[in-house]
Motif scaffolding. Sequence first.
Motif, PDB file in Angstrom:
ATOM      1  N   THR A 161     -19.335 114.750  19.800  1.00 17.98           N
ATOM      2  CA  THR A 161     -18.952 114.154  18.522  1.00 17.98           C
ATOM      3  C   THR A 161     -20.163 113.558  17.806  1.00 17.98           C
ATOM      4  OG1 THR A 161     -16.771 113.630  19.422  1.00 17.98           O
ATOM      5  CG2 THR A 161     -17.410 112.492  17.403  1.00 17.98           C
ATOM      6  N   VAL A 162     -21.036 112.876  18.553  1.00 21.70           N
ATOM      7  CA  VAL A 162     -22.258 112.333  17.960  1.00 21.70           C
ATOM      8  C   VAL A 162     -23.101 113.455  17.362  1.00 21.70           C
ATOM      9  CG1 VAL A 162     -24.453 111.195  18.485  1.00 21.70           C
ATOM     10  CG2 VAL A 162     -22.336 110.297  19.436  1.00 21.70           C
ATOM     11  N   ASP A 163     -23.139 114.585  18.025  1.00 22.08           N
ATOM     12  CA  ASP A 163     -23.950 115.704  17.590  1.00 22.08           C
ATOM     13  C   ASP A 163     -23.371 116.386  16.349  1.00 22.08           C
ATOM     14  OD1 ASP A 163     -26.338 117.133  18.156  1.00 22.08           O
ATOM     15  OD2 ASP A 163     -25.148 118.835  18.827  1.00 22.08           O
ATOM     16  N   ILE A 164     -22.066 116.318  16.167  1.00 18.27           N
ATOM     17  CA  ILE A 164     -21.408 117.017  15.066  1.00 18.27           C
ATOM     18  C   ILE A 164     -21.594 116.302  13.733  1.00 18.27           C
ATOM     19  CG2 ILE A 164     -19.137 117.579  14.103  1.00 18.27           C
ATOM     20  CD1 ILE A 164     -18.248 118.394  16.893  1.00 18.27           C
ATOM     21  N   PHE A 165     -21.461 114.965  13.725  1.00 23.57           N
ATOM     22  CA  PHE A 165     -21.393 114.237  12.452  1.00 23.57           C
ATOM     23  C   PHE A 165     -22.755 113.729  12.003  1.00 23.57           C
ATOM     24  CE2 PHE A 165     -17.118 113.998  14.159  1.00 23.57           C
ATOM     25  CZ  PHE A 165     -16.361 114.347  13.053  1.00 23.57           C
ATOM     26  N   PRO A 166     -23.047 113.824  10.681  1.00 15.22           N
ATOM     27  CA  PRO A 166     -24.315 113.319  10.134  1.00 15.22           C
ATOM     28  C   PRO A 166     -24.376 111.797  10.156  1.00 15.22           C
ATOM     29  CG  PRO A 166     -22.865 114.070   8.365  1.00 15.22           C
ATOM     30  CD  PRO A 166     -22.211 114.468   9.654  1.00 15.22           C
ATOM     31  N   THR A 167     -25.586 111.255   9.946  1.00 16.44           N
ATOM     32  CA  THR A 167     -25.837 109.825  10.113  1.00 16.44           C
ATOM     33  C   THR A 167     -24.968 108.948   9.227  1.00 16.44           C
ATOM     34  OG1 THR A 167     -28.131 110.397  10.576  1.00 16.44           O
ATOM     35  CG2 THR A 167     -27.659 108.081  10.132  1.00 16.44           C
ATOM     36  N   TYR A 168     -24.787 109.345   7.966  1.00 15.93           N
ATOM     37  CA  TYR A 168     -24.135 108.452   7.010  1.00 15.93           C
ATOM     38  C   TYR A 168     -22.658 108.216   7.304  1.00 15.93           C
ATOM     39  CZ  TYR A 168     -22.574 112.777   4.665  1.00 15.93           C
ATOM     40  OH  TYR A 168     -22.021 113.998   4.371  1.00 15.93           O
ATOM     41  N   VAL A 169     -22.049 109.060   8.132  1.00 17.34           N
ATOM     42  CA  VAL A 169     -20.670 108.808   8.562  1.00 17.34           C
ATOM     43  C   VAL A 169     -20.573 108.801  10.085  1.00 17.34           C
ATOM     44  CG1 VAL A 169     -19.524 109.711   6.490  1.00 17.34           C
ATOM     45  CG2 VAL A 169     -20.144 111.284   8.351  1.00 17.34           C
ATOM     46  N   GLY A 170     -21.742 108.793  10.746  1.00 19.05           N
ATOM     47  CA  GLY A 170     -21.753 108.893  12.205  1.00 19.05           C
ATOM     48  C   GLY A 170     -21.051 107.740  12.889  1.00 19.05           C
ATOM     49  N   ALA A 171     -21.367 106.506  12.469  1.00 20.37           N
ATOM     50  CA  ALA A 171     -20.793 105.333  13.128  1.00 20.37           C
ATOM     51  C   ALA A 171     -19.291 105.252  12.921  1.00 20.37           C
ATOM     52  CB  ALA A 171     -21.466 104.056  12.622  1.00 20.37           C
ATOM     53  N   ILE A 172     -18.842 105.472  11.691  1.00 23.66           N
ATOM     54  CA  ILE A 172     -17.405 105.357  11.431  1.00 23.66           C
ATOM     55  C   ILE A 172     -16.641 106.494  12.099  1.00 23.66           C
ATOM     56  CG2 ILE A 172     -17.408 106.628   9.235  1.00 23.66           C
ATOM     57  CD1 ILE A 172     -15.311 104.602   8.246  1.00 23.66           C
ATOM     58  N   ALA A 173     -17.259 107.682  12.193  1.00 24.94           N
ATOM     59  CA  ALA A 173     -16.600 108.802  12.880  1.00 24.94           C
ATOM     60  C   ALA A 173     -16.404 108.490  14.357  1.00 24.94           C
ATOM     61  CB  ALA A 173     -17.413 110.083  12.710  1.00 24.94           C
ATOM     62  N   ILE A 174     -17.442 107.935  14.987  1.00 22.11           N
ATOM     63  CA  ILE A 174     -17.354 107.585  16.397  1.00 22.11           C
ATOM     64  C   ILE A 174     -16.363 106.435  16.607  1.00 22.11           C
ATOM     65  CG2 ILE A 174     -18.642 106.551  18.311  1.00 22.11           C
ATOM     66  CD1 ILE A 174     -19.226 109.453  18.034  1.00 22.11           C
ATOM     67  N   CYS A 175     -16.414 105.430  15.729  1.00 24.36           N
ATOM     68  CA  CYS A 175     -15.497 104.291  15.870  1.00 24.36           C
ATOM     69  C   CYS A 175     -14.042 104.710  15.662  1.00 24.36           C
ATOM     70  CB  CYS A 175     -15.878 103.180  14.894  1.00 24.36           C
ATOM     71  SG  CYS A 175     -17.367 102.279  15.373  1.00 24.36           S
ATOM     72  N   MET A 176     -13.810 105.611  14.716  1.00 20.16           N
ATOM     73  CA  MET A 176     -12.451 106.107  14.512  1.00 20.16           C
ATOM     74  C   MET A 176     -11.990 106.936  15.711  1.00 20.16           C
ATOM     75  SD  MET A 176     -10.970 105.012  11.848  1.00 20.16           S
ATOM     76  CE  MET A 176      -9.626 106.191  11.796  1.00 20.16           C
ATOM     77  N   MET A 177     -12.910 107.705  16.284  1.00 21.91           N
ATOM     78  CA  MET A 177     -12.580 108.458  17.491  1.00 21.91           C
ATOM     79  C   MET A 177     -12.192 107.502  18.617  1.00 21.91           C
ATOM     80  SD  MET A 177     -15.018 110.895  19.835  1.00 21.91           S
ATOM     81  CE  MET A 177     -15.742 109.450  20.614  1.00 21.91           C
ATOM     82  N   THR A 178     -12.982 106.435  18.752  1.00 21.89           N
ATOM     83  CA  THR A 178     -12.683 105.428  19.769  1.00 21.89           C
ATOM     84  C   THR A 178     -11.342 104.773  19.497  1.00 21.89           C
ATOM     85  OG1 THR A 178     -15.054 105.008  19.925  1.00 21.89           O
ATOM     86  CG2 THR A 178     -13.599 103.420  20.983  1.00 21.89           C
ATOM     87  N   CYS A 179     -11.041 104.552  18.214  1.00 24.32           N
ATOM     88  CA  CYS A 179      -9.749 103.968  17.824  1.00 24.32           C
ATOM     89  C   CYS A 179      -8.600 104.850  18.295  1.00 24.32           C
ATOM     90  CB  CYS A 179      -9.704 103.791  16.309  1.00 24.32           C
ATOM     91  SG  CYS A 179      -8.111 103.228  15.668  1.00 24.32           S
ATOM     92  N   PHE A 180      -8.689 106.148  18.030  1.00 29.24           N
ATOM     93  CA  PHE A 180      -7.648 107.071  18.467  1.00 29.24           C
ATOM     94  C   PHE A 180      -7.551 107.099  19.985  1.00 29.24           C
ATOM     95  CE2 PHE A 180      -7.573 108.413  14.162  1.00 29.24           C
ATOM     96  CZ  PHE A 180      -6.405 109.139  13.972  1.00 29.24           C
ATOM     97  N   GLY A 181      -8.710 107.008  20.647  1.00 28.23           N
ATOM     98  CA  GLY A 181      -8.699 106.981  22.106  1.00 28.23           C
ATOM     99  C   GLY A 181      -7.975 105.765  22.641  1.00 28.23           C
ATOM    100  N   ARG A 182      -8.184 104.621  21.991  1.00 29.71           N
ATOM    101  CA  ARG A 182      -7.515 103.389  22.433  1.00 29.71           C
ATOM    102  C   ARG A 182      -6.023 103.433  22.157  1.00 29.71           C
ATOM    103  NH1 ARG A 182     -12.538 100.065  19.940  1.00 29.71           N
ATOM    104  NH2 ARG A 182     -13.880 100.154  21.790  1.00 29.71           N
ATOM    105  N   VAL A 183      -5.637 104.082  21.065  1.00 28.81           N
ATOM    106  CA  VAL A 183      -4.204 104.270  20.809  1.00 28.81           C
ATOM    107  C   VAL A 183      -3.588 105.088  21.935  1.00 28.81           C
ATOM    108  CG1 VAL A 183      -2.508 105.348  19.270  1.00 28.81           C
ATOM    109  CG2 VAL A 183      -4.387 104.017  18.304  1.00 28.81           C
TER     110      VAL A 183
END
Length: 531
Positions: free
Chosen positions: A465-487
């Motif tokens: 996932t880190v490798d897929i998304f560019p820097t400007y949305v990288g953090a929010i993409a990872i955090c949203m992924m983590t959010c779904f994981g916690r759900v």
Amino acid sequence: MVSDCSRDISIFTIAEEKSKSKDQKTDYETAIRLCGYGKFHYGFILLCGMMFLSVALQNGVNAYILPSAECDLNLSSEQKGFLNVAFLIGGVLSSVFWGVSADAYGRKKILVWTLLIDSIVTLISSFSQTFHVLVTFRAINGFTIGAPGSLIYTYLGEFHSSKHRVKSICYVGFFWTLAWLILPGLAWIVIPLKINLQFYGLTYNSWQLFLALMALPTLMMGLILIGYPESPKFLLARGQNREALEIVKNIYAINTGKNKSDYPVIELWASPEEAEAKAICYDDELSPDSSSTLLVIMRLLKNAWMQIKALSSPPLSTYAILCWTIYFTNMCGFYGLGLWLPELFNRFENFYRVHPNISSVRVCQLVSLNETVNTEVRNCDEIIIDENVFINTLIVNAVCLLGNIMSGFLADRVGRRTLPVTLTVCAGISGLAIYFTKTSTQILLVSCIYSLTVSAANFVISSVTVDIFPTYVGAIAICMMTCFGRVGAIASNLAFGMLLDISCEVPIILVAGIVLSGAALTLMLPPATKT
């Protein structure tokens, strides 16, 4: 011969990059590759690994305080499940907030503050005297530790070139498993201690001391991180090219032992993608250092909207939904069965202590007899937790270390989809096999396979996932992924807590089936190295 040719081509490519970089601006990927791979990166992986270890300790501590706190707080199975859920709910609520904040203010700042605050909250939570107080503090812990739990992937990845990025994240996953190896060992030492302190109307027992010890790693890592730099890739995306170049020069000097002036890059430039992102996602009119609280809030809201808007555009939107769903399914398995394994081990050992003449019993038969066993075994003046529970958990987590090493070794040697598919399929099958176990040895063997594959799959998916998304949305993409994981983790914990004592078959088969469905989805991951 082929090896020599490959080496010559590699040397020629690096030389060509160096000659070009003297005459023109250099993109970040080339610049970080010219730094080489050495002392700085080894130390940085250790730093991020220790931060991840701190996060893992917080995520796994419930599994060891629950059996001990059961009598003190008079906990039912549903309440045990809800304690796990409270921690995860805190993480879910924080996900978008930390992602937007990290993309606005920097990865390092958010990591430092959340680690320090989490250590304070953990120490205070150890004095909890009731279930409701403990639940509240565990939710706050989940909120604060949620930042490093997701941002470490981004922070680590942005200091590495694409060649080493996925591998480095897999190796950092080693420290997560190491933490889950430390937890049962430390619990084995601390929790059986006969501690019963009384002061100012408060009671302080061994499980509370064990919880307090979890504050030390986060405090230490928060203080150590202060001396490390911000992500140069983040600074470059913000237009701070000179600051980013200075950090990259320091990395070059540490890795090679040469002077910073020998670094071949004169000026960094943002790729067209990053330059456009700066215009779209960052508001320069509202400085992060602004003293106006209203302006800061406005800036965060605007950044949140711009980043979500950028993430909603194809093909990023397709990849986002896919990665988030896969992580949801895997975290269902990781937390669903993972956090309940010590409980199942304990029930097996207690059952055989009370019924030594019975050679085997299935997990679900054991669960149905749990109330009778607990009545015979439990003495709340002297909590009985068989030492084999700690030994078995140590064995499971020691085996998981092998999985992290293997995934790191194979990460850049097999296709992007091969490793997560293989790991999740094995995890789903072994999860189903838990239903058929009849002895402590059998459940230990199956648990080793299950924990190894499901934990390794988590880190592989995160690194992809880190490798897929560019820097400007990288953090929010990872955090949203983590959010779904916690759900997913919340859902599976609720299922186990409510159904384990009623119908054991349903949660085990359900969680294993969800993990297998995630394996099918990983086949849809993009094969390219970079979006």
